[in-house]
Design an enzyme around this catalytic site. Structure first.
Site, PDB file in Angstrom:
ATOM      1  N   GLN A 274      11.916 -90.805  41.586  1.00  0.00           N
ATOM      2  CA  GLN A 274      11.592 -91.681  42.717  1.00  0.00           C
ATOM      3  C   GLN A 274      10.411 -91.010  43.417  1.00  0.00           C
ATOM      4  O   GLN A 274      10.578 -90.042  44.144  1.00  0.00           O
ATOM      5  CB  GLN A 274      12.792 -91.846  43.658  1.00  0.00           C
ATOM      6  CG  GLN A 274      12.472 -92.509  45.007  1.00  0.00           C
ATOM      7  CD  GLN A 274      11.756 -93.851  44.900  1.00  0.00           C
ATOM      8  OE1 GLN A 274      12.041 -94.675  44.047  1.00  0.00           O
ATOM      9  NE2 GLN A 274      10.768 -94.080  45.776  1.00  0.00           N
TER      10      GLN A 274
ATOM     11  N   MET B 165      13.013-100.062  43.548  1.00  0.00           N
ATOM     12  CA  MET B 165      11.676 -99.464  43.590  1.00  0.00           C
ATOM     13  C   MET B 165      10.822-100.209  42.583  1.00  0.00           C
ATOM     14  O   MET B 165      11.187-100.337  41.410  1.00  0.00           O
ATOM     15  CB  MET B 165      11.747 -97.956  43.286  1.00  0.00           C
ATOM     16  CG  MET B 165      10.380 -97.283  43.294  1.00  0.00           C
ATOM     17  SD  MET B 165       9.582 -97.361  44.925  1.00  0.00           S
ATOM     18  CE  MET B 165       7.874 -97.429  44.446  1.00  0.00           C
TER      19      MET B 165
ATOM     20  N   GLU C  71      11.241-106.936  44.705  1.00  0.00           N
ATOM     21  CA  GLU C  71      10.510-106.052  43.778  1.00  0.00           C
ATOM     22  C   GLU C  71       9.521-106.857  42.932  1.00  0.00           C
ATOM     23  O   GLU C  71       8.420-106.384  42.646  1.00  0.00           O
ATOM     24  CB  GLU C  71      11.487-105.270  42.877  1.00  0.00           C
ATOM     25  CG  GLU C  71      12.585-104.500  43.620  1.00  0.00           C
ATOM     26  CD  GLU C  71      12.097-103.635  44.770  1.00  0.00           C
ATOM     27  OE1 GLU C  71      10.959-103.148  44.723  1.00  0.00           O
ATOM     28  OE2 GLU C  71      12.869-103.461  45.750  1.00  0.00           O
TER      29      GLU C  71
ATOM     30  N   ASP D  35       8.360 -89.694  54.549  1.00  0.00           N
ATOM     31  CA  ASP D  35       9.821 -89.892  54.493  1.00  0.00           C
ATOM     32  C   ASP D  35      10.440 -89.897  55.894  1.00  0.00           C
ATOM     33  O   ASP D  35      11.502 -90.485  56.104  1.00  0.00           O
ATOM     34  CB  ASP D  35      10.502 -88.799  53.658  1.00  0.00           C
ATOM     35  CG  ASP D  35      10.263 -88.978  52.165  1.00  0.00           C
ATOM     36  OD1 ASP D  35       9.828 -90.074  51.754  1.00  0.00           O
ATOM     37  OD2 ASP D  35      10.506 -88.023  51.412  1.00  0.00           O
TER      38      ASP D  35
ATOM     39  N   LYS E 109      19.936 -96.852  52.858  1.00  0.00           N
ATOM     40  CA  LYS E 109      20.166 -97.986  53.753  1.00  0.00           C
ATOM     41  C   LYS E 109      21.612 -97.978  54.269  1.00  0.00           C
ATOM     42  O   LYS E 109      21.886 -98.452  55.374  1.00  0.00           O
ATOM     43  CB  LYS E 109      19.877 -99.275  52.981  1.00  0.00           C
ATOM     44  CG  LYS E 109      20.157-100.521  53.781  1.00  0.00           C
ATOM     45  CD  LYS E 109      19.882-101.773  53.005  1.00  0.00           C
ATOM     46  CE  LYS E 109      20.199-102.977  53.876  1.00  0.00           C
ATOM     47  NZ  LYS E 109      20.042-104.235  53.167  1.00  0.00           N
TER      48      LYS E 109
HETATM   49  C1  LIG Z   1       5.389 -96.424  58.466  1.00  0.00           C
HETATM   50  C2  LIG Z   1       6.048 -95.790  57.335  1.00  0.00           C
HETATM   51  C3  LIG Z   1       5.183 -94.908  56.597  1.00  0.00           C
HETATM   52  C4  LIG Z   1       5.414 -94.426  55.430  1.00  0.00           C
HETATM   53  C5  LIG Z   1       6.644 -94.600  54.670  1.00  0.00           C
HETATM   54  C6  LIG Z   1       6.394 -94.738  53.213  1.00  0.00           C
HETATM   55  C7  LIG Z   1       7.238 -94.329  52.284  1.00  0.00           C
HETATM   56  C8  LIG Z   1       8.464 -93.609  52.660  1.00  0.00           C
HETATM   57  C9  LIG Z   1       9.335 -93.104  51.599  1.00  0.00           C
HETATM   58  O1  LIG Z   1      10.482 -92.542  52.165  1.00  0.00           O
HETATM   59  C10 LIG Z   1       9.631 -94.007  50.442  1.00  0.00           C
HETATM   60  C11 LIG Z   1      10.095 -95.231  50.506  1.00  0.00           C
HETATM   61  C12 LIG Z   1      10.450 -95.973  49.320  1.00  0.00           C
HETATM   62  C13 LIG Z   1      10.996 -97.170  49.402  1.00  0.00           C
HETATM   63  C14 LIG Z   1      11.446 -97.907  48.257  1.00  0.00           C
HETATM   64  C15 LIG Z   1      12.120 -99.045  48.351  1.00  0.00           C
HETATM   65  C16 LIG Z   1      12.435 -99.736  49.635  1.00  0.00           C
HETATM   66  O2  LIG Z   1      11.741-100.958  49.684  1.00  0.00           O
HETATM   67  C17 LIG Z   1      13.911 -99.932  49.810  1.00  0.00           C
HETATM   68  C18 LIG Z   1      14.296-100.442  51.164  1.00  0.00           C
HETATM   69  C19 LIG Z   1      15.672-100.017  51.580  1.00  0.00           C
HETATM   70  C20 LIG Z   1      16.787-100.469  50.666  1.00  0.00           C
HETATM   71  O3  LIG Z   1      16.932-101.665  50.416  1.00  0.00           O
HETATM   72  O4  LIG Z   1      17.548 -99.621  50.192  1.00  0.00           O
HETATM   73 ZN   LIG Z   2       9.356-102.950  49.045  1.00  0.00          ZN
END
Ligand SMILES: CC/C=C\C/C=C\C[C@@H](O)/C=C/C=C/C=C\[C@@H](O)CCCC(=O)O
Ligand SMILES: [Zn+2]
Length: 660
Positions: free
Chosen positions: A189, A322, A348, A427, A614
């Protein structure tokens, strides 16, 4: 020289500190960072010359050290062997690099916890000098490779390296942690900035490259990647798997999983992959994938990625889904049995345009990826179900947005659509805000320009103009203003309020409330009912799964419920054992809010099994706020963190105010 360096360090640290002082909820973390940054810089200065250097963040991306403005990576070729016994990958990575200015003498990359063994410029067979900075907290290190003299400006660098067992972008599972219990498993991931723990790269979404991979893996395991499978060659004692991704992608979209997997064809361009224990369920749950894909194409334009496969990961996968190209990764918590959570697949799929084709230039503009994706996801839902369902879902999104903003604080700069990530790890900035505030903004813009008939052609033009590119919010704004230059209403858009002001959006669209009426009415019946006045006042059959989720959400947001009433409800509906994770999650939260001791063990057992943040993060935060259960929850986390992926353990440790 040393004094100058010290000055630089002091300035960087104080900039970070001033900005971070605004970030109310991250205070303990900020202090820890201050110490980390200071101690790392001190180490650097002591290290002096030779193999180390001072890490500097990129002027293009505050989450990267790389300098694609000087020399840019244009192709990646990985050749790696997986070692389950050591929990590492070893091999090499060929980076094709283009020097952009005559006087540039190095290519700068991101790495995190990689053991670099040697670097060669392949075409001239020159061994290259390189410097590696001390790690800067969770950001990793800067790797600068000296570019040898050459007539032309194109180079191929071969980097021989190994990953480490605790690579933050990989999760290694022992056989007993898998459903089949016989074979090990590894999956990745990489969003936002964990690709650097798998390969040396320019780990910024500003850079897009094609990639190719040769993976050497045991013969009894399958290998899947975010690319098209070219061939699998049986060798003596292992298989060699070849993959190619010919559409240029950002580093965080490189993805891999290796395990005992089975596959089922679920559509003309889709196959679902999972451990055999889940494969039938998965094939049934995602049977509508092709319909969703076709609907997305009607809205967005042609699908450029060839195949759209799905991989159902083990339960510790930290996100719902993802958007890895050609192969979406999903959590098994989507397997509700009634296809009611397949909207995550629509999300997705939408990323195939928003995020993967048209990409945020860095994570300060993450809403360009996620706000657009939620907006398209709901359009897919609207076409496949009904406009009422689309708006019901959007209303639910507004409720989630309110909860997130309450949690973060409505003056928290991380609740702006465009955020400042200087010194803040992505994160730690992650929340539902870019998703829901972003979609609210787009729905508002759509309304301003007279609706979907006008806005959807604009979207297609936007995707076509920016495909294969990365952009900032200002570029989006300029494009929108230019496209709608003859629409006078756009003068009323308060761009600054929407983009740069914290808190709830300035306007909440007037969503259709048809499906909410039944829920409001049932909620009132529930609140007016008590266990002495007869049976529970509904059968559950009168509403759909998504309405049940909203009903439980509404009950959760009311005052804490009397435990006696909850006991009757549990007796009737067995919510604690229900397969639908969204229902179970809300039920567990209702129980914790009521301080219902009987719910504690089921809730802790569930967070030990399911790593999706989540669910785990709010449940752990709820336990933290229940003083009598705080210590028990912390102990549960400490005992189980070894089974979690890095990002989950790291963020939950912060939520529980634990020092890393
Ligand atoms: C303003 C935020 C700035 C940066 C954050 C970007 C990435 C953060 C990192 O922790 C990764 C995120 C990955 C997310 C992947 C999938 C999501 O769309 C899932 C959403 C939550 C869920 O349904 O479980
Ligand atoms: Zn997304």
């Amino acid at each position: 020289m040393r004094i100058l360096k010290l000055f630089d360090v002091a300035r960087n640290v104080s900039n970070c500190v001033i900005r971070r002082n605004f970030v109310r909820n991250f205070e303990p973390f900020i202090n820890m960072w201050r110490i980390l940054i200071l101690s790392n810089c001190f180490l650097l200065i002591l290290a002096g010359d030779g193999g180390t250097r001072m890490a500097r963040f990129s002027p293009i991306d505050p989450s990267s050290f790389s300098r694609p403005d000087l020399a840019v990576v244009t192709n990646i070729k990985l050749s790696l062997k997986v070692h389950f016994d050591q929990k590492i990958f070893s091999g090499n990575c060929d980076l094709t690099v283009k020097k952009l200015h005559e006087n540039v003498n190095e290519v700068v990359l991101d790495v995190k916890d990689l053991d670099i063994e040697s670097i060669y410029e392949t075409e001239t067979n020159t061994k290259c000098k390189y410097t590696l900075s001390q790690p800067v907290g969770e950001f990793g290190s800067e790797l600068a490779i000296e570019i040898p003299p050459k007539e032309v400006n194109n180079y191929i660098f071969t980097i021989n390296y190994k990953t480490r067992p605790h690579a933050s972008g990989l999760q290694w599972l022992e056989p007993e942690q898998t459903a089949g219990k016989k074979h090990p498993y590894v999956f990745s991931q990489f969003q936002a900035i964990h690709a650097r723990s798998f390969l040396p790269c320019q780990d910024t979404p500003y850079v897009k490259t094609k990639y190719e991979a040769l993976i050497n893996a045991p013969t009894d395991l399958s290998v899947v990647m975010s690319a098209i499978r070219d061939a699998t060659k049986p060798m003596i004692g292992y298989n060699l798997h070849h993959f190619k991704q010919d559409v240029p992608i950002q580093s965080y979209l490189i993805a891999i999983a290796i395990g005992a997997l089975e596959s089922r064809k679920i559509g003309p361009r889709s196959t679902v992959w999972a451990e055999k224990e889940f494969i039938e369920m998965a094939a049934n749950e995602f049977a509508n994938t092709e319909k969703q894909l076709k609907t997305a194409e009607d809205i967005c334009g042609p699908y450029v990625w060839g195949i759209y496969d799905l991989l159902v990961l083990p339960p510790s996968f930290p996100f719902g889904g993802m958007e890895n190209p050609c192969l979406t990764f999903v959590t098994p918590t989507l397997l509700a049995g009634d296809r009611s959570l397949a909207n995550v697949v629509a999300h997705e799929i939408a990323h195939s345009w928003t995020g993967n084709l048209v990409t945020n230039a860095n994570f300060e503009h993450f809403w360009l990826n996620e706000g657009f994706t939620v907006f398209i996801e709901r359009k897919i839902l609207g076409r496949l179900e009904s406009p009422q369902v689309q708006d019901f879902d959007a209303y639910g999104g507004t409720v989630e947005l309110k909860e997130a903003i309450n949690e973060l604080g409505d003056s928290n700069p991380l609740t702006c659509l465009v955020v400042n990530l200087t010194g803040v790890h992505p994160d730690d900035a992650f929340s539902t805000v870019p998703y829901e505030k972003g979609q609210t903004f787009l729905r508002y813009l759509e309304t301003i320009v007279e609706g979907p008939a006008v806005f959807e052609p604009f979207l297609r033009k936007y995707f076509d103009t920016y495909k294969y590119r990365s952009l900032t919010t200002d570029e989006f704004k300029a494009f929108f203003i230019e496209y709608f230059s003859s629409t006078p209403e756009i003068k009323n858009i308060e761009w600054n309020k929407w983009l740069h002001t914290p808190g709830m959006p300035p306007v909440i669209p007037d969503y259709d409330k048809t499906l909410l009426k039944t829920i409001d009415e049932m909620k009132q019946r529930w609140l007016n009912w008590d266990e002495k006045s007869g049976p529970v006042p509904f059968s559950g059959d009168e509403i759909t799964s998504i309405q049940k989720i909203q009903l439980l959400q509404d009950i959760f947001e009311s005052e804490p419920q009397p435990i006696k009433k909850l006991e009757v409800l549990e007796e009737k509906f067995k919510f604690t054992e229900v397969q639908n994770a969204e229902i179970k999650f809300r039920w567990l939260r209702i129980g914790i809010k009521a301080k219902w001791e009987k719910i504690v063990d089921p809730a802790l057992n569930w967070v030990n099994e399911v790593g999706r943040m989540k669910y785990c993060r709010p449940l752990y935060r709820d336990f933290y706020n229940w003083e009598e259960m705080r210590a028990k929850a912390i102990q549960n986390f400490q005992d189980n963190r070894k089974n979690m992926m890095h990002v989950s353990a790291y963020t939950i440790a912060h939520d529980l105010r634990l020092k890393e």
